[in-house]
Design a protein around this motif. Sequence first.
Motif, PDB file in Angstrom:
ATOM      1  N   LYS A  18       0.838  -1.205   0.000  1.00 16.83           N
ATOM      2  CA  LYS A  18       0.000   0.000   0.000  1.00 16.83           C
ATOM      3  C   LYS A  18       0.875   1.258   0.000  1.00 16.83           C
ATOM      4  O   LYS A  18       0.608   2.213  -0.734  1.00 16.83           O
ATOM      5  CB  LYS A  18      -0.914  -0.010   1.233  1.00 16.83           C
ATOM      6  CG  LYS A  18      -1.886   1.164   1.334  1.00 16.83           C
ATOM      7  CD  LYS A  18      -2.855   0.931   2.490  1.00 16.83           C
ATOM      8  CE  LYS A  18      -3.867   2.072   2.589  1.00 16.83           C
ATOM      9  NZ  LYS A  18      -3.274   3.308   3.098  1.00 16.83           N
ATOM     10  N   CYS A  34       2.468   1.892  -3.436  1.00 22.71           N
ATOM     11  CA  CYS A  34       1.451   2.400  -4.371  1.00 22.71           C
ATOM     12  C   CYS A  34       1.138   3.869  -4.098  1.00 22.71           C
ATOM     13  O   CYS A  34       1.022   4.671  -5.036  1.00 22.71           O
ATOM     14  CB  CYS A  34       0.176   1.569  -4.269  1.00 22.71           C
ATOM     15  SG  CYS A  34       0.337  -0.120  -4.891  1.00 22.71           S
ATOM     16  N   GLU A  35       1.036   4.229  -2.823  1.00 20.17           N
ATOM     17  CA  GLU A  35       0.739   5.618  -2.479  1.00 20.17           C
ATOM     18  C   GLU A  35       1.914   6.531  -2.843  1.00 20.17           C
ATOM     19  O   GLU A  35       1.710   7.661  -3.315  1.00 20.17           O
ATOM     20  CB  GLU A  35       0.416   5.734  -0.987  1.00 20.17           C
ATOM     21  CG  GLU A  35      -0.925   5.107  -0.618  1.00 20.17           C
ATOM     22  CD  GLU A  35      -1.220   5.173   0.869  1.00 20.17           C
ATOM     23  OE1 GLU A  35      -0.334   5.585   1.650  1.00 20.17           O
ATOM     24  OE2 GLU A  35      -2.345   4.806   1.261  1.00 20.17           O
ATOM     25  N   HIS A  58       1.891   6.908  -6.641  1.00 15.78           N
ATOM     26  CA  HIS A  58       0.769   7.777  -7.021  1.00 15.78           C
ATOM     27  C   HIS A  58       1.123   9.242  -6.770  1.00 15.78           C
ATOM     28  O   HIS A  58       0.858  10.114  -7.614  1.00 15.78           O
ATOM     29  CB  HIS A  58      -0.477   7.390  -6.225  1.00 15.78           C
ATOM     30  CG  HIS A  58      -1.665   8.265  -6.509  1.00 15.78           C
ATOM     31  ND1 HIS A  58      -2.268   8.323  -7.742  1.00 15.78           N
ATOM     32  CD2 HIS A  58      -2.355   9.133  -5.705  1.00 15.78           C
ATOM     33  CE1 HIS A  58      -3.276   9.176  -7.708  1.00 15.78           C
ATOM     34  NE2 HIS A  58      -3.342   9.687  -6.484  1.00 15.78           N
ATOM     35  N   TYR A  59       1.746   9.510  -5.635  1.00 15.32           N
ATOM     36  CA  TYR A  59       2.167  10.878  -5.321  1.00 15.32           C
ATOM     37  C   TYR A  59       3.174  11.384  -6.360  1.00 15.32           C
ATOM     38  O   TYR A  59       3.054  12.516  -6.852  1.00 15.32           O
ATOM     39  CB  TYR A  59       2.787  10.926  -3.930  1.00 15.32           C
ATOM     40  CG  TYR A  59       3.529  12.204  -3.636  1.00 15.32           C
ATOM     41  CD1 TYR A  59       2.853  13.360  -3.264  1.00 15.32           C
ATOM     42  CD2 TYR A  59       4.922  12.263  -3.759  1.00 15.32           C
ATOM     43  CE1 TYR A  59       3.537  14.548  -3.021  1.00 15.32           C
ATOM     44  CE2 TYR A  59       5.613  13.443  -3.507  1.00 15.32           C
ATOM     45  CZ  TYR A  59       4.913  14.582  -3.142  1.00 15.32           C
ATOM     46  OH  TYR A  59       5.602  15.744  -2.897  1.00 15.32           O
ATOM     47  N   HIS A 114       3.576  10.430  -9.424  1.00 13.14           N
ATOM     48  CA  HIS A 114       2.901  10.663 -10.702  1.00 13.14           C
ATOM     49  C   HIS A 114       2.088  11.954 -10.668  1.00 13.14           C
ATOM     50  O   HIS A 114       1.992  12.659 -11.684  1.00 13.14           O
ATOM     51  CB  HIS A 114       2.018   9.473 -11.055  1.00 13.14           C
ATOM     52  CG  HIS A 114       2.809   8.262 -11.445  1.00 13.14           C
ATOM     53  ND1 HIS A 114       2.223   7.033 -11.741  1.00 13.14           N
ATOM     54  CD2 HIS A 114       4.151   8.071 -11.593  1.00 13.14           C
ATOM     55  CE1 HIS A 114       3.174   6.161 -12.045  1.00 13.14           C
ATOM     56  NE2 HIS A 114       4.342   6.766 -11.968  1.00 13.14           N
ATOM     57  N   GLN A 115       1.531  12.276  -9.510  1.00 15.75           N
ATOM     58  CA  GLN A 115       0.822  13.551  -9.382  1.00 15.75           C
ATOM     59  C   GLN A 115       1.777  14.736  -9.562  1.00 15.75           C
ATOM     60  O   GLN A 115       1.373  15.797 -10.022  1.00 15.75           O
ATOM     61  CB  GLN A 115       0.136  13.647  -8.020  1.00 15.75           C
ATOM     62  CG  GLN A 115      -1.096  12.758  -7.878  1.00 15.75           C
ATOM     63  CD  GLN A 115      -1.745  12.905  -6.519  1.00 15.75           C
ATOM     64  OE1 GLN A 115      -1.072  12.942  -5.488  1.00 15.75           O
ATOM     65  NE2 GLN A 115      -3.066  13.007  -6.505  1.00 15.75           N
TER      66      GLN A 115
END
Length: 223
Positions: free
Chosen positions: A157, A160-161, A164-165, A167-168
Amino acid sequence: MADGGQDNELAALEKVLLDKSADPVDLPFSLLKAITGNFSEDNKIGRGGFGAVYKGVLPSGHTIAVKKLFEQFEILDKNFACEIACLVGVKHKNTVRFLGYCSETQHVMRLYEGRSVWADVRQRLLCFEYLPKGCLADYLSDASCRLQWTTCYQIIKGICEGIHYLHQQRIIHMDLNPQNVLLDNNMVPRIADFGLSRRLSGSQSRAITDHKLGTMDIWHQNS
């Protein structure tokens, strides 16, 4: 470790280490050389395709990780600039904390073909928080150190977080593997090693590369 200037640099490094909102600082090579014991083998905690990582101990007792890029690496400056560009401003619980950097060129005497000559030696270093649990690869490869499912879920998890950050922030890591995921005391994963990363421009939706340069980069804890 001694003069007033170095004391000020140490204080700045301590501040960014303890204050998670602080920005990375520019550090002198002499300071990083001192806290790593002149980059001694006893303090080496990892080695990868772009450089070696050393444990740096501050006078306060706090420990950091110092990544010294290899001098002979042919695209050293390009990778150094890209890594800093990606790391500056990145603040997330699942990415390794970037504390500071050093970029110096020294004019030193070296032996060349049997005689002494003056040469320019480039020093490029990056400083990060020290994560004592090592990298995820250590736990995947050691059958005697199997992780509980709840810990595995937390690690998955967290990765993944973290991604994701990134990529943001329009950052593509480009070298994500178990060697580049470090673990803190609570087994929380921190994505590390941004040497191949790319920050996309507003018009880009992906990064394209013709060369695969990712290599093993293993960090471990010295006893």
